[in-house]
Design a protein around this motif. Structure first.
Motif, PDB file in Angstrom:
ATOM      1  N   MET A 172       0.825  -1.210   0.000  1.00 30.97           N
ATOM      2  CA  MET A 172       0.000   0.000   0.000  1.00 30.97           C
ATOM      3  C   MET A 172       0.860   1.262   0.000  1.00 30.97           C
ATOM      4  SD  MET A 172      -3.042   1.084  -0.151  1.00 30.97           S
ATOM      5  CE  MET A 172      -4.037   2.522   0.144  1.00 30.97           C
ATOM      6  N   THR A 173       1.933   1.205   0.797  1.00 27.56           N
ATOM      7  CA  THR A 173       2.809   2.379   0.905  1.00 27.56           C
ATOM      8  C   THR A 173       3.400   2.761  -0.438  1.00 27.56           C
ATOM      9  OG1 THR A 173       3.366   1.761   3.186  1.00 27.56           O
ATOM     10  CG2 THR A 173       4.825   3.328   2.076  1.00 27.56           C
ATOM     11  N   ARG A 174       3.808   1.733  -1.226  1.00 31.04           N
ATOM     12  CA  ARG A 174       4.435   2.042  -2.519  1.00 31.04           C
ATOM     13  C   ARG A 174       3.460   2.698  -3.475  1.00 31.04           C
ATOM     14  NH1 ARG A 174       3.942  -3.715  -3.130  1.00 31.04           N
ATOM     15  NH2 ARG A 174       2.739  -4.296  -4.995  1.00 31.04           N
ATOM     16  N   TRP A 175       2.163   2.323  -3.382  1.00 26.02           N
ATOM     17  CA  TRP A 175       1.165   2.959  -4.237  1.00 26.02           C
ATOM     18  C   TRP A 175       0.944   4.420  -3.840  1.00 26.02           C
ATOM     19  CZ3 TRP A 175       0.365   1.094  -8.693  1.00 26.02           C
ATOM     20  CH2 TRP A 175       0.345  -0.274  -8.934  1.00 26.02           C
ATOM     21  N   ILE A 176       0.965   4.697  -2.543  1.00 32.13           N
ATOM     22  CA  ILE A 176       0.813   6.083  -2.074  1.00 32.13           C
ATOM     23  C   ILE A 176       1.980   6.929  -2.560  1.00 32.13           C
ATOM     24  CG2 ILE A 176       0.772   7.571  -0.032  1.00 32.13           C
ATOM     25  CD1 ILE A 176      -0.693   5.305   1.431  1.00 32.13           C
ATOM     26  N   ILE A 177       3.189   6.381  -2.445  1.00 33.74           N
ATOM     27  CA  ILE A 177       4.377   7.105  -2.922  1.00 33.74           C
ATOM     28  C   ILE A 177       4.285   7.329  -4.427  1.00 33.74           C
ATOM     29  CG2 ILE A 177       6.875   6.955  -3.235  1.00 33.74           C
ATOM     30  CD1 ILE A 177       6.968   5.375  -0.597  1.00 33.74           C
ATOM     31  N   PHE A 178       3.867   6.282  -5.159  1.00 33.68           N
ATOM     32  CA  PHE A 178       3.720   6.403  -6.612  1.00 33.68           C
ATOM     33  C   PHE A 178       2.743   7.515  -6.974  1.00 33.68           C
ATOM     34  CE2 PHE A 178       0.795   5.173 -10.097  1.00 33.68           C
ATOM     35  CZ  PHE A 178       1.647   5.355 -11.165  1.00 33.68           C
ATOM     36  N   ILE A 179       1.590   7.564  -6.309  1.00 27.46           N
ATOM     37  CA  ILE A 179       0.571   8.572  -6.611  1.00 27.46           C
ATOM     38  C   ILE A 179       1.093   9.972  -6.322  1.00 27.46           C
ATOM     39  CG2 ILE A 179      -1.689   9.456  -5.908  1.00 27.46           C
ATOM     40  CD1 ILE A 179      -2.510   6.516  -5.416  1.00 27.46           C
ATOM     41  N   LEU A 180       1.776  10.131  -5.182  1.00 22.92           N
ATOM     42  CA  LEU A 180       2.287  11.459  -4.819  1.00 22.92           C
ATOM     43  C   LEU A 180       3.333  11.943  -5.815  1.00 22.92           C
ATOM     44  CD1 LEU A 180       2.600  11.078  -0.931  1.00 22.92           C
ATOM     45  CD2 LEU A 180       0.869  12.358  -2.209  1.00 22.92           C
ATOM     46  N   VAL A 181       4.246  11.065  -6.204  1.00 19.04           N
ATOM     47  CA  VAL A 181       5.277  11.448  -7.174  1.00 19.04           C
ATOM     48  C   VAL A 181       4.645  11.750  -8.529  1.00 19.04           C
ATOM     49  CG1 VAL A 181       7.285  10.603  -8.465  1.00 19.04           C
ATOM     50  CG2 VAL A 181       7.098  10.146  -6.014  1.00 19.04           C
ATOM     51  N   TYR A 182       3.700  10.925  -8.935  1.00 19.35           N
ATOM     52  CA  TYR A 182       3.031  11.100 -10.222  1.00 19.35           C
ATOM     53  C   TYR A 182       2.305  12.453 -10.271  1.00 19.35           C
ATOM     54  CZ  TYR A 182       0.189   9.782 -14.308  1.00 19.35           C
ATOM     55  OH  TYR A 182      -0.405   9.728 -15.542  1.00 19.35           O
ATOM     56  N   ILE A 183       1.606  12.789  -9.188  1.00 20.47           N
ATOM     57  CA  ILE A 183       0.880  14.073  -9.135  1.00 20.47           C
ATOM     58  C   ILE A 183       1.862  15.236  -9.146  1.00 20.47           C
ATOM     59  CG2 ILE A 183      -0.573  15.532  -7.665  1.00 20.47           C
ATOM     60  CD1 ILE A 183      -2.046  12.992  -6.810  1.00 20.47           C
ATOM     61  N   ALA A 184       2.968  15.098  -8.415  1.00 19.77           N
ATOM     62  CA  ALA A 184       3.966  16.168  -8.368  1.00 19.77           C
ATOM     63  C   ALA A 184       4.549  16.432  -9.753  1.00 19.77           C
ATOM     64  CB  ALA A 184       5.075  15.799  -7.385  1.00 19.77           C
ATOM     65  N   LEU A 185       4.862  15.368 -10.497  1.00 22.74           N
ATOM     66  CA  LEU A 185       5.376  15.534 -11.854  1.00 22.74           C
ATOM     67  C   LEU A 185       4.345  16.214 -12.743  1.00 22.74           C
ATOM     68  CD1 LEU A 185       7.087  12.046 -12.421  1.00 22.74           C
ATOM     69  CD2 LEU A 185       8.211  14.208 -11.900  1.00 22.74           C
ATOM     70  N   GLY A 186       3.089  15.799 -12.607  1.00 22.20           N
ATOM     71  CA  GLY A 186       2.030  16.385 -13.411  1.00 22.20           C
ATOM     72  C   GLY A 186       1.820  17.853 -13.105  1.00 22.20           C
ATOM     73  N   PHE A 187       1.916  18.225 -11.834  1.00 24.71           N
ATOM     74  CA  PHE A 187       1.747  19.630 -11.443  1.00 24.71           C
ATOM     75  C   PHE A 187       2.793  20.507 -12.114  1.00 24.71           C
ATOM     76  CE2 PHE A 187       2.795  23.185  -8.610  1.00 24.71           C
ATOM     77  CZ  PHE A 187       1.548  23.795  -8.499  1.00 24.71           C
TER      78      PHE A 187
END
Length: 409
Positions: A1-16
Motif C-alpha cells: 500500500m505504501t508504494r502505491w501512495i508514494i507512486f501517486i504522490l510522485v506522479y501528481i507532483a510531476l504532473g503539477f
C-alpha cells in the motif's frame, strides 16, 4: 500500500510541474484540463490493472501491458518537460536571490517563466510521446526482413548459397492482432529458405499463451526443417506456481507443443544438415545468460558427438553466452544465432549511418551481425514484444542469412 501512495504522490507532483508549462504557453485553461483528465485516467487504469483488475497475478497480460505502455508514455512526456523547466527554475531562483541581495527591490521574487522555453520543453517532449503511441499502434507489427550474406573459407561446397531464416522471441502471450501475426508468419514463409531456426522465448511464461496461435505457426515450413531452442521465458521462472510439479509440467507441455507444431527442439544436442556428402553441424543449447538469467545451456554436452572440424552453426538464445563462453571455446563455432535483447524495442536505426539503443549498455552484442575471433553472431531483434506493448525504431525482425563459400584469390 505504501508504494502505491508514494507512486501517486510522485506522479501528481510531476504532473503539477507540467501544468505550469501548459499555463505559460496557453491562455485557454482547457489544455490543462485535458492533460489532467488524460493523466489521471492513465494513473487510475495502471493502479486498477495491477491491483483489482481481472488478473492480479504477476502474469503480464495485454491489459497490463497497455496500462504500463500508457504510463510509460505519460511519464516520458513529463520527465522530458521537467528537465527543461527545472533548468529554468534554477536560473529563476538564482536570479531572484541575486536581486534580493544586490537589487533595489529587497523583496524576494522569481522572474516570470519564459514562454518560449515552455514551448521548447513541450515540443521536445511531444516527440517521444508520439513515438511511443505510434509504437503501440503500429510499430510492434512493423515486420522487417533483414538479409545478410556471410562468407566462409571452409563452408562445405554443397552449402554454398544455403539460406537460413532465423526468428526469435515470439512472446505469444503479448499478441493481440491475429491478422498481423498471420501477415508476419506468411512473410517468413515467403523467404523460402532452406531451413528455419527459432532461437527461443516462444511464450512469456505459460504454454497456454501459445495455444491460440499454434495453428498459424504450424504453417511455417522449410525444405530442411524447423529447429528451435528454449529461451529464458520458456521455463516459466517469472510467475508463481502453486507447485513445482505444475511448473515442470508447463515446460513439458511447451516441448510437446513445439514438436506438434513441427519444430525439432534441441536441448543441449545437435543435428546434422546434409547436402549430398556434405554436412553442417547444427548445435542447440538451452538458455545460458549472464546477470542472473538461467544457465541451463551446456555447450560441451551439445557438441559432444560432433567433429571438431565440422562446420558449425550454434543456436543459443542469449548473446552473452557467445561473449562469455562460445568464442573462447576450443571448438570454432562459425555462426551463432541469438535473440533475447529485443533491441530493447526502442532505439534509432538508419542503415549505414546509425544503430543505437540503450540496451547496448548491457549487451555489447545486441542487434545484427558481429564478428570476433573469426566467428560470427547474429542477434535477432525479435518477432514479438514484451512489457511495453510496442516498438519504436527497433522493428520486429525476420532474419535471412545466405551462406557463401569464400572465393579463392
Amino acid at each position: 500500500m505504501t508504494r502505491w501512495i508514494i507512486f501517486i504522490l510522485v506522479y501528481i507532483a510531476l504532473g503539477f510541474y507540467v501544468i505550469q508549462a501548459l499555463k505559460t504557453i496557453a491562455k485557454q485553461p482547457w489544455w490543462s484540463y485535458l492533460y489532467i483528465i488524460v493523466s489521471f485516467a492513465v494513473m487510475v487504469n495502471f493502479i486498477y490493472q495491477f491491483t483489482v483488475g481481472d488478473d492480479t497475478s504477476r502474469v503480464l497480460n495485454a491489459p497490463k501491458s497497455y496500462a504500463f505502455g500508457f504510463l510509460l508514455t505519460i511519464l516520458t512526456f513529463n520527465i522530458i518537460t521537467i528537465i527543461f523547466l527545472f533548468s529554468e527554475d534554477l536560473y529563476r531562483i538564482t536570479s531572484g536571490i541575486y536581486h534580493k541581495i544586490y537589487g533595489v527591490d529587497k523583496e524576494f521574487g522569481l522572474p516570470a517563466r519564459r514562454r518560449f522555453l515552455s514551448l521548447i520543453a513541450l515540443g521536445v517532449a511531444s516527440i517521444p510521446f508520439g513515438a511511443l503511441l505510434y509504437g503501440m499502434y503500429k510499430g510492434k507489427y512493423n515486420f522487417k526482413v533483414l538479409k545478410y550474406t556471410l562468407e566462409f573459407d571452409d563452408l562445405p561446397d554443397g552449402f554454398d548459397g544455403y539460406q537460413i531464416t532465423q526468428i526469435s522471441d515470439i512472446h505469444s502471450g503479448s499478441f493481440d492482432d491475429r491478422k498481423m501475426i498471420e501477415y508476419g508468419v506468411n512473410l517468413i514463409n515467403k523467404q523460402k529458405s532452406d531451413v528455419l531456426l527459432f532461437t527461443g522465448d516462444m511464450v512469456n511464461n505459460m504454454t497456454s499463451e501459445m495455444l491460440p496461435w499454434a495453428d498459424l505457426f504450424s504453417t511455417l515450413h522449410a525444405k530442411d526443417g524447423l529447429y528451435s531452442v528454449l529461451g529464458n521465458h520458456d521455463y516459466g521462472d517469472y510467475i508463481p506456481w502453486e507447485t513445482e510439479e505444475l511448473k515442470k509440467q508447463n515446460l513439458e507441455d511447451l516441448k510437446a507443443l513445439q514438436k506438434k507444431m513441427g519444430f525439432d527442439l534441441l536441448l543441449n544436442e545437435h543435428r546434422y544438415l546434409q547436402k549430398g556428402e556434405d554436412k553442417i553441424a547444427l548445435v542447440g543449447v538451452e538458455n545460458w545468460g549472464k546477470g542472473g538469467f538461467k544457465k541451463a545451456g551446456d555447450l560441451k554436452k551439445a557438441a559432444s558427438q560432433i567433429n571438431e572440424n565440422d562446420f558449425k552453426i550454434l543456436m543459443s538464445h542469449d548473446p552473452s553466452h557467445w561473449e562469455m563462453e562460445v568464442i573462447k571455446d576450443s571448438y570454432h563455432y562459425h555462426l551463432t544465432l541469438s535473440g533475447h535483447t529485443h533491441g530493447m524495442q526502442f532505439g534509432i536505426e538508419i542503415p549505414g549511418w546509425i544503430k543505437w539503443s540503450p540496451v547496448k549498455w548491457r549487451y555489447p552484442y545486441w542487434a545484427g551481425i558481429y564478428k570476433e575471433m573469426g566467428q560470427f553472431i547474429n542477434v535477432n531483434r525479435g518477432f514479438g514484444f514484451l512489457g511495453y506493448p510496442g516498438r519504436v525504431g527497433i522493428w520486429p525482425e525476420i532474419t535471412v542469412i545466405t551462406l557463401r563459400k569464400k572465393a579463392l584469390t
